[in-house]
Design a protein around this motif. Structure first.
Motif, PDB file in Angstrom:
ATOM      1  N   ARG A 146      -6.111  55.436  -4.934  1.00  0.00           N
ATOM      2  CA  ARG A 146      -6.580  54.833  -6.185  1.00  0.00           C
ATOM      3  C   ARG A 146      -7.901  54.093  -5.975  1.00  0.00           C
ATOM      4  NH1 ARG A 146      -2.716  53.686 -10.191  1.00  0.00           N
ATOM      5  NH2 ARG A 146      -3.612  51.618 -10.506  1.00  0.00           N
ATOM      6  N   ARG A 188      -8.511  47.506 -19.155  1.00  0.00           N
ATOM      7  CA  ARG A 188      -8.073  48.747 -18.505  1.00  0.00           C
ATOM      8  C   ARG A 188      -8.297  49.959 -19.398  1.00  0.00           C
ATOM      9  NH1 ARG A 188      -3.925  45.250 -16.954  1.00  0.00           N
ATOM     10  NH2 ARG A 188      -2.619  45.970 -18.667  1.00  0.00           N
ATOM     11  N   TYR A 222      -7.172  55.527 -11.458  1.00  0.00           N
ATOM     12  CA  TYR A 222      -6.835  54.103 -11.585  1.00  0.00           C
ATOM     13  C   TYR A 222      -5.814  53.837 -12.677  1.00  0.00           C
ATOM     14  CZ  TYR A 222      -7.238  49.060 -11.788  1.00  0.00           C
ATOM     15  OH  TYR A 222      -6.945  47.728 -11.758  1.00  0.00           O
ATOM     16  N   TYR A 223      -6.129  54.159 -13.909  1.00  0.00           N
ATOM     17  CA  TYR A 223      -5.199  53.854 -15.000  1.00  0.00           C
ATOM     18  C   TYR A 223      -5.136  55.030 -15.963  1.00  0.00           C
ATOM     19  CZ  TYR A 223      -2.915  51.342 -18.809  1.00  0.00           C
ATOM     20  OH  TYR A 223      -2.043  50.952 -19.784  1.00  0.00           O
ATOM     21  N   PRO A 224      -4.028  55.747 -16.017  1.00  0.00           N
ATOM     22  CA  PRO A 224      -2.735  55.455 -15.384  1.00  0.00           C
ATOM     23  C   PRO A 224      -2.638  55.790 -13.901  1.00  0.00           C
ATOM     24  CG  PRO A 224      -2.563  57.463 -16.658  1.00  0.00           C
ATOM     25  CD  PRO A 224      -3.944  56.915 -16.915  1.00  0.00           C
ATOM     26  N   GLY A 225      -3.637  56.471 -13.325  1.00  0.00           N
ATOM     27  CA  GLY A 225      -3.643  56.710 -11.885  1.00  0.00           C
ATOM     28  C   GLY A 225      -2.850  57.908 -11.440  1.00  0.00           C
ATOM     29  N   THR A 277      -2.644  39.667 -13.362  1.00  0.00           N
ATOM     30  CA  THR A 277      -2.685  41.079 -13.749  1.00  0.00           C
ATOM     31  C   THR A 277      -3.763  41.334 -14.797  1.00  0.00           C
ATOM     32  OG1 THR A 277      -0.309  41.312 -13.299  1.00  0.00           O
ATOM     33  CG2 THR A 277      -1.330  42.978 -14.711  1.00  0.00           C
ATOM     34  N   TYR A 285     -11.716  57.753 -13.900  1.00  0.00           N
ATOM     35  CA  TYR A 285     -11.019  56.469 -14.002  1.00  0.00           C
ATOM     36  C   TYR A 285      -9.563  56.682 -14.416  1.00  0.00           C
ATOM     37  CZ  TYR A 285      -9.680  51.909 -15.863  1.00  0.00           C
ATOM     38  OH  TYR A 285      -9.005  50.726 -16.139  1.00  0.00           O
ATOM     39  N   ASN A 330     -11.194  46.739 -12.610  1.00  0.00           N
ATOM     40  CA  ASN A 330     -11.615  47.851 -11.779  1.00  0.00           C
ATOM     41  C   ASN A 330     -13.126  47.851 -11.616  1.00  0.00           C
ATOM     42  OD1 ASN A 330     -12.493  51.037 -11.757  1.00  0.00           O
ATOM     43  ND2 ASN A 330     -10.667  50.616 -10.538  1.00  0.00           N
TER      44      ASN A 330
END
Length: 308
Positions: free
Chosen positions: A125, A21, A215-218, A142, A211, A147
């Motif tokens: 997302r 991530r 997506y992360y942290p979104g 998880t 990104y 992604n």
């Protein structure tokens, strides 16, 4: 022991998942900077491009309800910033480091100004590919949520590794990076090549920002980058301008960034926060290790300003 109770095995799983991530922005920014530096130019303004790309992606996704349109908007904004940097740097006696700092401040300021209206709204997302669907262990599922942009980044690293060695465009890029005089003798315009390389690098850096926000942290906020654009410049030096090396180094940085949260997840409550500084300590160690005045940087393009 229940299948969902894996104890301290959750630490390496969390590090693996966190490496995937956290590394994705590093992958795109470092690959973009590799293209730019292979042409003989440094762009340390990638931090500003990364932040502006994150804001552009989030705002576009909110307005269009499409995260992929957000990624496209980020890429366009990064290309525009790269073109601006490349155009200014073609003038005589212009220092690309100084211009990069100015671009970093400009991109950050514009992102903060235009992004204030998008701090509260929620954006769709980017999708994830679940490679751990076969497991009953939540931590493993998880960790194996990948992604789509991570997959794109891995494929891009492989492609660039091949393209630098086996295509005419890769050869031109390397010639310009090693000798402007040789490039001119072959009828190649170094300024044009560097302009295009800087634009490509800016576009990839901005996609790395997309990104972060999608997506992360979104989410979009003014502290979303945490210096990742600057750290990616050190990562490129560490990987010796090698795309696959950039990919591996990005995973290393991502794993370092995931160490603190992984320890916290298993109940380590004292001192775990020190590990949040691991990526910054790693960056400092890399810069010290690669800045010896007694030896040249192996693999560095000869026209690169940091080698002269």
């Amino acid at each position: 022991m229940q299948t969902t109770d894996i104890g301290y095995w959750s630490v390496p799983l969390a590090i693996v998942g966190g490496a995937i991530r956290v590394s994705t922005p590093f992958i795109f920014v470092s690959l973009g900077e590799t293209i730019t530096e292979r042409a003989g130019r440094v762009n340390i303004g990638l931090e500003g491009i990364l932040i502006f790309g994150a804001m552009s992606a989030y705002a576009t996704a909110v307005l269009s309800n499409s995260p992929w349109l957000g990624v496209a908007a980020a890429g366009v904004s990064g290309i525009a910033a790269g073109l601006l940097h490349g155009w200014i740097c073609k003038f005589p006696r212009v220092n690309d480091i100084a211009i990069g700092i100015a671009l970093m401040l400009l991109g950050t300021g514009l992102a903060f100004f235009f992004g204030k209206a998008f701090i509260q709204p929620s954006a769709p997302r980017l999708p994830a590919i679940s490679l751990g669907f076969w497991s009953d262990i939540p931590q493993l599922r998880t960790a194996l949520d990948v992604n789509a942009l991570f997959v794109v980044g891995a494929a891009l690293a492989l492609f660039l590794q091949w393209a630098f060695r086996n295509t005419r465009a890769g050869l031109i890029l390397r010639i310009v990076g090693d000798s402007s005089d040789a490039a001119r003798a072959m009828g190649i315009d170094p300024d044009r090549v560097r302009l295009l390389a800087t634009a490509a690098g800016g576009g990839l850096a901005a996609i790395g920002g997309a990104y972060l926000s999608l997506y992360y942290p979104g989410s979009w906020n003014e502290s979303i980058s945490s210096g990742q654009g600057l750290m990616a410049v050190a990562l490129v030096v560490f990987s010796r301008w090698n795309p696959l090396g950039c990919f591996a180094a990005a995973l290393l940085f991502g794993g370092a960034g995931a160490l603190g949260p992984a320890l916290q997840s298993v109940g380590v409550t004292h001192g775990y926060y020190l590990f949040y500084a691991a990526p910054y300590a790693l960056t400092l160690a890399i810069m010290i290790a690669t800045s010896s005045p007694g030896r040249a940087l192996a693999g560095a393009p000869c026209e690169l300003s940091i080698t002269r």
